[in-house]
Design a protein around this motif. Structure first.
Motif, short mmCIF file in Angstrom:
data_model
loop_
_atom_site.label_atom_id
_atom_site.label_comp_id
_atom_site.label_asym_id
_atom_site.label_seq_id
_atom_site.Cartn_x
_atom_site.Cartn_y
_atom_site.Cartn_z
N ILE A 31 0.84 -1.21 0.00
CA ILE A 31 0.00 0.00 0.00
C ILE A 31 0.88 1.26 0.00
O ILE A 31 0.72 2.14 -0.85
CB ILE A 31 -0.96 0.00 1.21
N LEU A 32 1.82 1.34 0.92
CA LEU A 32 2.60 2.58 1.05
C LEU A 32 3.53 2.81 -0.13
O LEU A 32 3.74 3.95 -0.56
CB LEU A 32 3.39 2.57 2.37
N GLY A 83 -5.35 3.99 -4.24
CA GLY A 83 -4.58 2.96 -3.53
C GLY A 83 -4.76 3.06 -2.03
O GLY A 83 -5.57 2.37 -1.42
N ILE A 84 -4.02 3.97 -1.44
CA ILE A 84 -4.03 4.08 0.03
C ILE A 84 -5.40 4.55 0.56
O ILE A 84 -6.11 5.29 -0.12
CB ILE A 84 -2.91 5.05 0.48
N GLY A 85 -5.70 4.12 1.77
CA GLY A 85 -6.97 4.50 2.39
C GLY A 85 -6.91 5.88 3.01
O GLY A 85 -6.74 6.04 4.21
N TRP A 105 -6.31 -6.64 6.15
CA TRP A 105 -5.32 -5.59 5.89
C TRP A 105 -3.94 -6.25 5.95
O TRP A 105 -3.62 -6.94 6.90
CB TRP A 105 -5.45 -4.51 6.97
N ASN A 115 -11.55 -4.02 6.03
CA ASN A 115 -10.45 -3.66 5.11
C ASN A 115 -9.77 -4.95 4.68
O ASN A 115 -9.21 -5.64 5.55
CB ASN A 115 -9.48 -2.73 5.85
N TYR A 142 -12.53 2.79 11.25
CA TYR A 142 -13.50 3.54 10.44
C TYR A 142 -14.82 3.75 11.17
O TYR A 142 -15.89 3.73 10.56
CB TYR A 142 -13.76 2.77 9.12
N LYS A 185 -8.48 8.36 9.93
CA LYS A 185 -9.47 8.63 8.88
C LYS A 185 -10.60 9.52 9.41
O LYS A 185 -11.00 10.48 8.75
CB LYS A 185 -10.08 7.34 8.35
N PHE A 220 -13.52 1.46 1.23
CA PHE A 220 -12.96 0.61 0.20
C PHE A 220 -14.01 -0.12 -0.64
O PHE A 220 -15.07 -0.48 -0.15
CB PHE A 220 -12.01 -0.43 0.82
N ARG A 264 -8.51 -3.92 -4.48
CA ARG A 264 -9.15 -2.94 -3.60
C ARG A 264 -8.98 -1.54 -4.17
O ARG A 264 -7.88 -1.16 -4.56
CB ARG A 264 -8.49 -3.00 -2.21
C1 LMR Z 1 -4.92 1.43 4.10
O1 LMR Z 1 -5.38 0.31 4.33
O2 LMR Z 1 -4.74 1.86 2.96
C2 LMR Z 1 -4.63 2.36 5.24
O3 LMR Z 1 -4.99 1.78 6.45
C3 LMR Z 1 -3.25 2.90 5.21
C4 LMR Z 1 -2.20 1.89 5.57
O4 LMR Z 1 -1.42 2.20 6.47
O5 LMR Z 1 -2.14 0.81 4.97
#
Ligand code: LMR
Length: 396
Positions: A13-14, A32-34, A128, A181, A212, A244, A346, A372
């Motif tokens: 993700i990052l 991409g990122i949340g 996640w 997630n 969330y 968030k 998402f 996602r």
């Molecule tokens: C995500 O799922 O995109 C967020 O929670 C950011 C992360 O740190 O992964």
């Protein structure tokens, strides 16, 4: 000295976020990122938070250390938000301020690993990505329980329940109280009742991860499962994040709560949590927590913030409707209603990793390789482009 260190493959993700920032194409879209972006594509500074920030800036308060467990007013306000009228008495509840939700997961994982040797955590399939990294990093073995049914694009409820019913007493089970997630697929209320029945009958230890709250139904509805465990006297861990719902990503504001049904145990749990914090990073940072505490503790600011959360929730919902309608128009032989049944930021599209690559390479639309997308990154200015890109890859 370091020649034996392998290169880091990057985070799913990052690292995608880094790649997005390097992309020079003008029409690129970051799903991409949340991170919640507003209708103009900007990460909002919530007006409730801004007014507190300004008030804090006007007073020259010293930047002293917070205690290991964090700011007292913050911890109290967090407990109130999480548990509402069901807030347990202090002898039943240990709350520490943490570095976001990830920090809470890590502190909780370290504590469990220290007092429950050779721990295993059962995580939903999928979950996640970083759950695996954090718990394995703390010495856990990770196992999966069925969660998502790719055929129905819904919850694999029977298989999930059967698996939970087969776990040994004391097994740690990771549960997302709302806005799962990455799938956005949540159990319905009757299903939660059966999940908690099973947890209770088998003597399992839930580890709730709540990032969330307020993005599915409402601030209270979204923590129904957590509060039900309090009402039934079931011990649990709960990590929560304000990244968030306060739009405070970089401030790293979160908390870990441990509910201890037997009186007298919370003091020792809190003490061990403090020690865990001390050994990891000593004490948490101040500014973000102060802002959250002030907003939550002031009736007018809290009402304002609640309206801001509701506004974010409704905007994301609106984007789900627009995206599914545009996809339906572009690919009429496919059903996209599943996007409307999912909760939170998402959308779990069912796109393959290869299709996600095409979305990015051919159209500049970034999504996670699991398929996602962050629906909260859509707005009226980009949703048509995203629908066009998605339908393009779906048509082959
Ligand atoms: C995500 O799922 O995109 C967020 O929670 C950011 C992360 O740190 O992964």
């Amino acid at each position: 000295m370091f020649s034996h260190l392998p290169p880091y493959a990057g985070d799913p993700i990052l690292s995608l976020m880094e790649q997005f920032l390097r992309d020079e194409r003008p029409g690129k879209v970051n799903l991409g990122i949340g991170i919640y972006a507003d209708g103009q594509g900007a990460i909002p500074v919530l007006p409730s938070v801004r007014s507190v920030d300004q008030a804090l800036a006007a007073v020259a308060a010293p930047y002293t250390y917070l205690p290991m467990e964090g700011h007292a007013g913050y911890r109290q306000a967090v407990a109130q938000l999480l548990f509402g009228a069901d807030v347990p008495a202090p002898e039943h509840l240990a709350v520490v301020q943490t570095l976001g939700g990830s920090g809470a997961l890590k502190v909780g994982a370290d504590l469990i690993a220290r007092f429950f040797p050779q721990p295993t955590i059962w995580i939903p399939d999928p979950t996640w990505d970083n759950h695996i990294g954090i718990f394995e990093g703390a010495g856990f073995k990770t196992e999966r329980y069925p969660y998502y049914d790719a055929q129905t694009k819904g919850l694999a409820f029977d298989a999930m329940l059967a698996k939970l019913a087969s776990l040994p007493k004391g097994a740690v089970v990771l549960l997302h109280p709302c806005c799962h997630n990455p799938t956005g697929v949540d159990p319905m209320r009757e299903q939660w009742v059966q999940i908690i029945d099973t947890v209770e009958q088998r003597g399992l230890l839930p580890f709730f991860d709540l990032a969330y709250q307020g993005f599915a139904e409402s601030l209270d509805e979204d923590v129904w499962a957590v509060r039900e465990c309090v009402r039934r006297g079931i011990a649990f861990f709960l990590s929560n994040s304000f990244s968030k719902i306060f739009s405070l990503y970089g401030e790293r504001v979160g908390a870990l709560s441990v509910f201890c049904p037997q009186p007298g145990q919370a003091a020792n749990v809190l003490g061990q949590l403090k020690l865990t914090v001390r050994r990891n990073y000593s004490s948490p940072p101040m500014h973000g927590a102060l802002m959250v505490a002030r907003v939550l503790s002031d009736a007018a600011l809290r009402a304002q913030w609640q309206a801001e959360v509701e506004q974010m929730r409704v905007r994301v919902r609106d984007m789900r409707i627009k995206l599914s309608a545009q996809l339906k128009a572009a690919v009429p032989d496919r059903d996209f209603d599943f996007l409307l049944r999912q909760n939170g930021m998402f959308g779990y599209t069912g796109l393959s990793a290869a299709q996600v690559d095409r979305l990015r390479d051919e159209f500049g639309v970034y999504a996670v390789s699991s398929g996602r997308i962050c629906v909260a990154g859509l707005n009226d200015g980009n949703v048509a482009r995203v629908a066009e890109a998605m339908s393009g890859v779906l048509r082959g």
